[in-house]
Design a protein around this motif. Structure first.
Motif, mmCIF file in Angstrom:
data_model
loop_
_atom_site.group_PDB
_atom_site.id
_atom_site.type_symbol
_atom_site.label_atom_id
_atom_site.label_comp_id
_atom_site.label_asym_id
_atom_site.label_seq_id
_atom_site.Cartn_x
_atom_site.Cartn_y
_atom_site.Cartn_z
ATOM 1 N N ALA A 87 0.812 -1.211 0.000
ATOM 2 C CA ALA A 87 0.000 0.000 0.000
ATOM 3 C C ALA A 87 0.846 1.262 0.000
ATOM 4 O O ALA A 87 0.445 2.280 -0.553
ATOM 5 N N ARG A 88 2.045 1.195 0.626
ATOM 6 C CA ARG A 88 2.829 2.412 0.818
ATOM 7 C C ARG A 88 3.856 2.679 -0.293
ATOM 8 O O ARG A 88 4.103 3.818 -0.660
ATOM 9 N N ILE A 89 4.463 1.625 -0.826
ATOM 10 C CA ILE A 89 5.577 1.826 -1.764
ATOM 11 C C ILE A 89 5.148 2.508 -3.063
ATOM 12 O O ILE A 89 5.777 3.501 -3.475
ATOM 13 N N PRO A 90 4.088 2.042 -3.761
ATOM 14 C CA PRO A 90 3.713 2.717 -5.014
ATOM 15 C C PRO A 90 3.401 4.201 -4.820
ATOM 16 O O PRO A 90 3.775 5.037 -5.642
ATOM 17 N N GLY A 91 2.722 4.525 -3.703
ATOM 18 C CA GLY A 91 2.399 5.923 -3.443
ATOM 19 C C GLY A 91 3.644 6.762 -3.218
ATOM 20 O O GLY A 91 3.724 7.902 -3.699
ATOM 21 N N ALA A 92 4.617 6.196 -2.510
ATOM 22 C CA ALA A 92 5.861 6.922 -2.261
ATOM 23 C C ALA A 92 6.628 7.165 -3.560
ATOM 24 O O ALA A 92 7.177 8.254 -3.788
#
Length: 570
Positions: free
Chosen positions: A515-520
């Motif tokens: 959930a966090r990596i693509p957004g970052a």
């Protein structure tokens, strides 16, 4: 017919009456001017949308403008002579009809090559159409009305400069009937039809008493010389600057020399040259040619690069990008008005305009420097307004002052040459500054990713990504962002981006990380794009200001004042 020695009561009988339909005819001529002015700038706003639809690389964006201005530049002088030979009304009709057909071909284009070819066709027929109007105005209007007729060109040019970018952006965003960017060319169809019908009804049938012969070899030589320098500048970066690009640019100098020698021989033989050779023995005219080439390169190149920055770098929609340019266009109108009030200062007005414009361009740099990635449309208003005022001050007296350096019998050739230089300078500026911009862009975005690497590394650590994997993902992201910005086909997936996708999947070790990596990564790329485009734009602005300094210095070669009897009908 001379009226010398004729009684005053007989003068009205001998004097020819003014052309009856001269004012309706003037509006037909102005309609043609509007079509040209709009089409010269609409692709600057709509270019990214065209590229997204049809494909093509960065060079496509440059050719959309350069193809039009280059073809018009090499055709303008010959276009004027065609009117002398075959009649101005006839050639106006040919030019208007051909321009309208060229607009239709632009609208139905399905490949970048087809669109660029249609733009060349527009430029060629525009070069046939435009010179006829000025000649007809001189013939239709008596001296006491000609000043008023020519004076209408300034407001029309100013209104077109303001409305053109906004109209282009609005038409693209509105997407009428699903046409998207194609509507910016389809709108020319009713305008062109009105110009043709108006010309048939209102334009006078006139022909020069002494028709010159066409200088076809001269036209071919100057066309070849211009193409030899523009083509490698636009395409060289995409071909990674092979040796032949530099050979072509060197060959262009040789062809220009051959053109000069041929024109001298043609003139000595008693034939009509494309350009009167004696003009090049006048310091003021030669200085004006060089100054015009530098200045119009600066202006057109800046407009292209700034519009690409707002649309691609800042993500503005076409309409929003067009509205950003309104202060620039409005400032130009203000500058024209101020120039009329201080015209007595002659060359000093032109030089003051150069300095004011340079101040405005520096203001754009200062805006980017202080606002950074958070820059918005309103931030640009003061600096673009100042730059536009400077441009208006510079352009208003330019042609009159340069033409003051030539003899009356050379004015026709000099006017055509100066107008062609204006178009050629635009093509050169688009090629030069566009190439510099895209050449620096990949490195600028890669550097912007480096500046954000620590923040991204912290986010990846919080998602429990191993340090070695972090290094690989950041390296992939740096390459992907750089390659995507400079890709020849923006729709294709570049190898570095495919590698980033694979390494990102391998870095995901938990649902939280997924959930966090693509957004970052997306946030980092978006920020790096804005920052990278901004840093490259700031570099280009220094080049633009340097070119304006050169323009200021070249102005010392010009006459101090325009001829008082010269008519501002350019």
């Amino acid at each position: 017919m001379s009226t010398t020695g004729v009684a005053s009561v007989e003068a009205p009988t001998d004097a020819p009456a003014p052309y009856r339909w001269r004012w309706p005819a003037l509006f037909v001529i102005l309609a043609a001017e509007v079509m040209d002015l709009l089409d010269a700038m609409v692709t600057t706003i709509a270019g990214p949308s065209m590229r997204a639809d049809l494909g093509g690389g960065a060079a496509t964006l440059q050719w959309l403008t350069a193809a039009y201005t280059l073809s018009m530049a090499v055709g303008l002088v010959t276009g004027g002579r065609l009117g002398d030979i075959h009649g101005r009304r006839t050639m106006f009709l040919v030019g208007a009809a051909g321009f309208t057909v060229g607009s239709l071909l632009c609208a139905v284009s399905v490949t970048p090559g087809m669109l660029i070819t249609a733009r060349v066709l527009q430029g060629v027929f525009g070069a046939v159409m435009l010179p006829q109007g000025l000649g007809m105005i001189k013939e239709m209007f008596p001296p006491q009305e000609s000043q008023k007729a020519f004076g209408m060109f300034g407001p029309v040019m100013g209104l077109s400069a303001v409305c053109g970018p906004v109209l282009a952006g609005w038409l693209v965003d509105a997407d009428f009937f699903g046409t998207g960017w194609r509507m910016i060319f389809l709108i020319n169809l009713p305008l062109g039809a009105a110009a043709v019908l108006g010309a048939l009804r209102f334009l006078p049938r006139t022909r020069s008493g002494s028709a010159p012969r066409l200088d076809i070899p001269g036209m071919l030589l100057v066309s070849l010389a211009a193409l030899l320098v523009i083509f490698p500048l636009v395409q060289g970066r995409e071909y990674d600057w092979p040796w032949w690009t530099f050979a072509m640019m060197a060959a262009s100098l040789v062809v220009f020399v051959l053109f000069g020698r041929y024109e001298s021989r043609r003139s000595a033989a008693g034939h009509d040259p494309l350009v009167v050779p004696s003009l090049f023995r006048k310091r003021g005219f030669v200085g004006g040619l060089v100054l015009g080439l530098v200045f119009f390169s600066t202006m057109q190149g800046f407009m292209l690069v700034f519009t690409l920055y707002t649309q691609i770098g800042l993500g503005y929609a076409p309409l929003k990008a067009g509205l950003v340019m309104v202060p620039w266009s409005g400032g130009m109108i203000v500058g024209f008005g101020i120039a009329q009030g201080v015209a007595r200062f002659g060359r000093a007005v032109l030089q003051a305009g150069t300095l004011v414009m340079a101040l405005g361009v520096f203001g754009v740099w200062l805006t980017l420097q202080t606002a950074g990635s958070g820059v918005g449309p309103w931030h640009f208003v003061p600096s673009l307004l100042v730059a536009g005022i400077g441009m208006g001050l510079l352009m208003a007296p330019f042609f009159d002052i340069v033409l003051a350096a030539v003899d009356p019998h050379e004015t026709g050739s000099a006017s055509g040459t100066m107008t062609a230089i204006q178009q050629l300078g635009g093509a050169f500026g688009v090629a030069l500054l566009g190439t510099v911009f895209f050449g620096l862009l990949g490195g600028g975005i890669a550097t912007a990713v480096d500046h954000r690497a620590d923040d991204l590394r912290a986010q990846l650590s919080a998602a429990h990504v191993a340090p070695a994997v972090q290094d690989r993902v950041i390296a992939d992201l740096r390459a992907c962002a750089s390659d995507r910005a400079t890709a020849k086909d923006p729709a294709a997936t570049v190898p570095s981006c495919a590698r980033l996708q694979r390494d990102t999947r391998s870095a995901v070790t938990s649902p939280e990380a997924a959930a966090r990596i693509p957004g970052a990564l997306e946030a980092t790329v978006s920020s790096a794009f804005r920052g990278g485009f901004g840093s490259v734009m700031k570099t280009v602005l220094w080049i633009v200001d340097g070119m304006l300094v050169v323009t200021f210095l070249l102005a010392f070669l010009l006459p101090r004042h325009a001829r008082p009897e010269e008519t501002p009908g350019h």
